[in-house]
Design an enzyme around this catalytic site. Structure first.
Site: not given
Ligand code: CTP
Length: 407
Positions: A211, A280, A290, A324, A338, A342
């Protein structure tokens, strides 16, 4: 953090451009003031281009009487709007004027109006530096509590070798960051674990899913926490940033590796700031070779990565956990969701996908969601300033908890 960079008229003036660049990299907004002597060595345009700010070159630069009046009080405004004054190179002349309160140009006048910490990086010929008059001035300035970044021994522009060479730029930048942190060593005794940057999930040996996280926000938090006296461990995905000073940096690539290192470091941590943009999903299986272009379309089979923050929420004990939320809409609702799901103590939510907030920008604008249902809006500012506001809030949570449970 807002910094005034005063540049004196010596050959080392060209190095001040590099200092401006390094300070900007460390999340400072830099207002440059060039003395008349400095302008003989370097052009204002160099600094204006680097800092994207108007460079101050003169006490009375504008032509109309009205404009002259406003520029005549500009030194007061500049003094009030900045946190640190650094002078590099500080020439014998600039140092002498500062020591004795002579205010005959913008920099020396500004100095008298400035009440914050002052960092001086002298540079001059070795005989001039050794002269009793110069040393007596230095004694006055030291006694005033200014930070002196001592000149180094080395080859001087006049062809001799000796003490008088401007200190390494990183040493000067370190002194500025330390001066800004001032006496606020309010995170001493805390161990702060920060995660930052993106993760990269391999698709095959040459491709990955990732990302647009730049890591800037997490690095700013790590650096600010270290400047405030905390022991800081920074677990970072691949980013293009210099390692923050006084921070133990652990580099990882995948969400799995980040998960592993976070739980390895968790024991010692008292505060966890989970700034990283963790991918995610990852490939169900990563092929050894490859992937070839054999079909007109293809799909990838993905598995979820471990949600590190959610697991931290279950295992945090009495640690403070800051999550975050990077969102493109419904900032407050998502932050609150969140925070709850969390089990965080605070969630920092920001809008991503706009030009001057979010992933790649140097500025940010965030909302802090707290467990008492409160939302605190932090208006647009540099990531360094936002980091400092987040840490102020973390400290409040820590003090509130200590007041309730003791520690
Ligand atoms: N985070 C994490 N591990 C993951 C995904 C996210 O620790 N596999 C943590 C990020 O570091 C951040 C928080 O979760 O502090 C929120 O991340 P975000 O990508 O905004 O949220 P998601 O949990 O992925 O939820 P959504 O996709 O529904 O927005």
């Amino acid at each position: 953090m807002n910094v005034i960079l005063g540049v004196g008229g010596g050959i080392a003036a060209y190095k001040a451009a590099e200092l401006a660049r390094v300070l900007i990299q460390r999340y400072c907004r830099v207002q440059v003031v060039l003395t008349a002597g400095a302008q003989e060595f370097v052009r204002p345009l160099t600094f204006a281009t680097l800092t994207q700010q108007k460079v101050i070159t003169d006490m009375f630069s504008s032509e109309s009487a009205e404009a002259t009046l406003s520029s005549a009080v500009e030194h007061i405004a500049v003094a009030q709007n900045n946190e640190v004054l650094v002078v590099a190179p500080a020439t014998a002349n600039v140092l002498a004027k500062m020591a004795h309160g002579i205010a005959d140009d913008f920099l020396s006048t500004l100095y008298l109006a400035f009440t914050g910490p002052v960092v001086l990086a002298p540079a001059m010929n070795d005989k001039m530096w050794a002269h009793a008059a110069a040393q007596a001035n230095m004694a006055i300035l030291r006694a005033r509590g200014h930070r002196i970044v001592e000149p180094e021994d080395g080859f001087l522009a006049c062809g001799t070798t000796g003490p008088g060479r401007l200190a390494e730029i990183t040493r000067i930048a370190d002194a500025v960051v330390e001066a800004a942190a001032g006496t606020a060593h309010d995170l001493e005794g805390e161990t702060v674990l920060v995660t930052a940057g993106p993760t990269q999930e391999p698709i095959d040996p040459v491709r990955y899913i990732s990302n647009r996280s730049s890591g800037k926000m997490g690095y700013a938090i790590a650096e600010a926490a270290a400047a405030r006296g905390a022991d800081v461990v920074l677990i970072s995905g691949p980013v293009n940033l210099p390692a923050p000073r006084c921070v133990r940096l652990i580099s990882i690539r995948t969400a799995q590796e980040m998960h592993h290192r976070v739980f390895e470091e968790l024991e010692a941590a008292s505060i966890v700031v989970k700034c990283a943009a963790v991918a995610d999903f990852r490939m169900k299986e990563v092929p050894v070779q490859k992937i070839k272009k054999t079909a007109a379309r293809m799909s990838l089979e993905l598995d979820p990565t471990p949600d590190i923050l959610a697991e931290l929420g279950r295992k945090k004990g009495d640690r403070l956990l800051i999550g975050f939320a990077a969102e493109t809409e419904n900032l407050r609702q998502e932050a609150a969701r969140k925070l709850e799901s969390k089990n965080c103590d605070m969630v920092v939510a920001n809008l991503v996908g706009t030009e001057d907030t979010g992933f790649e920008a140097d500025t940010n604008e965030v909302v802090l969601a707290l467990r008492n249902g409160e939302f605190i809006e932090i208006p647009k500012a540099s990531k360094r300033e936002i980091a400092s506001e987040i840490l102020d809030q973390v400290l409040k949570l820590r003090l509130a908890r200590t007041a309730v449970h003791g520690r």
